[in-house]
Design an enzyme around this catalytic site. Structure first.
Site, short mmCIF file in Angstrom:
data_model
loop_
_atom_site.label_atom_id
_atom_site.label_comp_id
_atom_site.label_asym_id
_atom_site.label_seq_id
_atom_site.Cartn_x
_atom_site.Cartn_y
_atom_site.Cartn_z
N GLU A 83 22.45 20.73 14.18
CA GLU A 83 22.22 21.26 12.82
C GLU A 83 22.97 20.44 11.76
O GLU A 83 22.47 20.24 10.65
CB GLU A 83 22.65 22.72 12.75
CG GLU A 83 21.81 23.66 13.62
CD GLU A 83 22.21 23.62 15.10
OE1 GLU A 83 23.26 23.02 15.43
OE2 GLU A 83 21.48 24.19 15.92
N HIS A 124 15.55 34.19 10.90
CA HIS A 124 16.36 35.06 11.75
C HIS A 124 17.64 35.53 11.07
O HIS A 124 18.72 35.55 11.67
CB HIS A 124 16.67 34.38 13.09
CG HIS A 124 15.44 34.17 13.95
ND1 HIS A 124 14.37 33.42 13.55
CD2 HIS A 124 15.12 34.64 15.18
CE1 HIS A 124 13.44 33.43 14.49
NE2 HIS A 124 13.87 34.16 15.49
#
Lengths: 289, 321
Positions: free
Chosen positions: B59, B110
């Protein structure tokens, strides 16, 4: 490039005159680094001095840039991943004509365009804001991908520190460069062997820097990072290398050019006094004779 | 309002919006971190493979790469779960996206506890607080599929970093296509004078339910604001709600520290102090369970909003602030 006076257009090959010019540029960068950090009363001279030849060769011989039009879309890009070497970056940008040389003495001062670490929002010619280590290669990958998408001739250069290689993101990014076959990207590791807390090998043993990059699939070159001909040749070889990125592991001396700073950990992040700076400048100018 | 609310997850709407956006804007590129099937960026990947970059499980590298692409004129949408986008890659978002003001859009799916069974490690309850605290960051929490698509297009037009928080679970479609979403502007969904419910994300539908119940059962008229843009907040809408209704309930699927509730309190405290009751996660981590079980366990049902509204109205009437 468009403007013959300020453009640093690459010419094939490196003449002896070029080498002399680049050595002189590197000396000028060192003088700027010393005077600017002395005036600021803080900053990072050690790792700035070790990268002087690399920066001089890139900006005055290798890269296609346009200081009068810093946003030229086809320009080559340089990312200083080891952002604490900002004094050296500012010096080379000023010498290249992105802003007045006199401005170098405003380094780190309130209101200055020359922030303590590079800020692309503040300083013409700075291509990425850096200072939080480990992030430059990822951003350079992004620039290289964009150049490829747009079909531009842009090449991207990034300079990392060796202590910086302790940051895990560097290796995430190293995988990306290889996976994406970014042969328009050249990385330099300023391998001076020292970080703030001591020798890199004592802090977090980093032997075989080159082998690590090789294991990640990079085309790896090992050179003396103060040898201008070697730096230039490495850039040429990187350009000729297709299908994968090139990393140049450049052996350097931290504090290079200033005897009392060379290989001395303490000068990583400590500014010289004005007296020490002038003593160092005299030495550098004497060496030039 | 749609007559029969159908349920669509905002992440699904995000995936479709990216494809639409990609068709009209060639500068849009999309990055993901090995979650393309979950964030729904796989639809963009299938349509525009040359403009899609799966960065693998990395990430931090993804955010940095997005920054480099933006520095070269692209409009990157970087997508992963909210917990990784705002948490794991916080420093990258701060240093190379927000500090230079680069034009990176973060599609964080999410968000919150409705992630469900994956549990607390994957349920972001603090991402809005983290992103909101970064100077210059725009933070949007869309309520439904329509608002998500409009937020994606608005984000692409907006110069600078934008964080868009999306949900895993299906939520009712509230808006119709004529809705004029604007960054920084709250949407008035229901007029009312006794109390205002200010909600974002999945709790907007619950806020509307709560308002109906307050009217039917308690004879109270509740104003409902969808404050999708947490930052920059619609201060005028909040101040008007505070001054005109005199009592506020905030409702968010996020820690009550640092998110929508905090934002509203910061505004009212400075400009029109009134009782504020904050529905949200009460400074706790999530856990495994179905989204429904978790919403109940953490006090995020419409019934909880009703109770909070009654408390707020009581505080207003008794003068207890």
């Amino acid at each position: 490039m468009l403007d013959g006076d300020t453009c640093c257009c690459p010419v094939t090959g490196l003449a002896e005159d070029d080498v002399r010019m680049l050595k002189e540029k590197a000396r000028q960068l060192r003088v700027h680094v010393l005077r600017a950090t002395a005036e600021a009363g803080s900053g990072h001279p050690g790792g700035s001095l070790s990268s002087a030849e690399i920066l001089a060769t890139l900006y005055f011989k290798v890269m296609r840039i346009s200081p009068k039009d810093p946003g030229w879309p086809d320009r080559d890009r340089f990312v200083l991943s080891k952002g604490h070497a900002a004094p050296a970056l500012y010096a080379v940008l000023a010498e290249a004509g992105f802003f007045p040389v006199e401005e170098l003495l405003t380094l780190r001062k309130f209101g200055s365009r020359l922030q303590g670490h590079p800020s692309m929002k503040h300083t013409p010619g700075v291509e990425m804001s850096t200072g939080s280590l480990g992030q430059g290669l990822s951003t350079a990958n992004g620039m290289a991908l964009a150049a490829r998408l747009d079909g531009r001739p842009t090449r991207v250069y990034v300079l990392l520190g060796d202590g910086e290689l302790e940051e895990g993101q560097v290796w995430e990014a190293a995988m990306t460069s290889v996976h994406r076959k970014l042969d328009n990207l050249t990385a330099f590791v300023d391998h001076n062997g020292l970080q703030i807390d001591g020798p890199v090998r004592d802090v977090k043993s980093l032997d075989n820097v080159a082998a690590r990059w090789r294991a990640f699939g990079w085309h790896v070159l090992e050179i003396d990072g103060h040898d201008i001909k070697a730096i230039f040749a490495a850039c040429e070889e990187a350009k000729a290398t297709k299908g994968r990125p090139t990393v140049v592991v450049a052996r350097t001396v931290k504090g290079r050019g200033v005897p009392f700073m060379e290989n001395a950990v303490d000068w990583h992040g400590k500014a010289p006094s004005h007296e020490q700076a002038e003593e160092a400048v005299r030495r550098i100018e004497h060496d030039a004779l | 309002m749609a007559d029969v609310p159908k349920k669509i997850a905002t992440r699904a709407a995000y995936g479709k919006a990216l494809v639409k956006l990609g068709e009209v804007n060639p500068d849009v590129v999309v990055l993901d971190a090995d979650l393309a099937k979950s964030t729904k960026t796989d639809e963009f990947a299938a349509r525009f493979p040359e403009r899609f970059f799966d960065m693998g499980i990395a990430e931090a590298d993804m955010m940095g790469t997005a920054a480099g692409l933006a520095a070269s004129g692209k409009i990157p949408f970087a997508s992963t779960f909210a917990v990784f986008a705002a948490g794991r890659a916080f420093d990258q978002v701060r240093q190379v996206i927000a500090y230079p003001g680069l034009n990176v859009k973060i599609g964080a799916s999410h968000g919150g506890i409705t992630v469900g069974e994956d549990g607390a490690s994957h349920q972001s309850v603090e991402d809005v607080a983290l992103m909101r605290a970064i100077p210059g960051m725009t933070v949007i929490v869309p309520a439904d599929a329509v608002e998500t698509e409009k937020a994606v297009f608005a984000a692409a037009k907006h110069g600078g970093p934008v964080y868009i928080r999306l949900g895993r679970s299906g939520v009712p479609v509230i808006f119709d296509d004529g809705y004029g979403f604007r960054i920084g502007r709250a949407a008035l969904l229901r007029e009312g004078g006794d109390v205002t419910i200010i909600a974002c994300g999945v709790l907007v539908a619950s806020a509307l339910e709560a308002a109906s119940r307050l009217a039917e059962r308690e004879g109270l008229s509740a104003r409902v604001l969808d404050m999708a843009t947490i930052k920059p907040a619609d201060e005028e809408a909040v101040v008007a709600a505070a001054c005109e209704t005199g009592a506020i309930v905030t409702a968010e699927e996020h820690n009550v520290i640092g998110g929508l509730g905090s934002t509203v309190c910061e505004i009212t405290a400075g400009r029109c102090p009134v009782p504020v009751e904050r529905i949200g996660i009460q400074d706790a981590f999530g856990q495994s369970g179905t989204p429904e079980e978790l919403l109940r366990a953490y006090g995020l049902l419409s019934e909880d909003i009703v109770k909070a509204a009654l408390r707020a109205v009581e505080r207003k009437r008794s003068g207890v602030r």
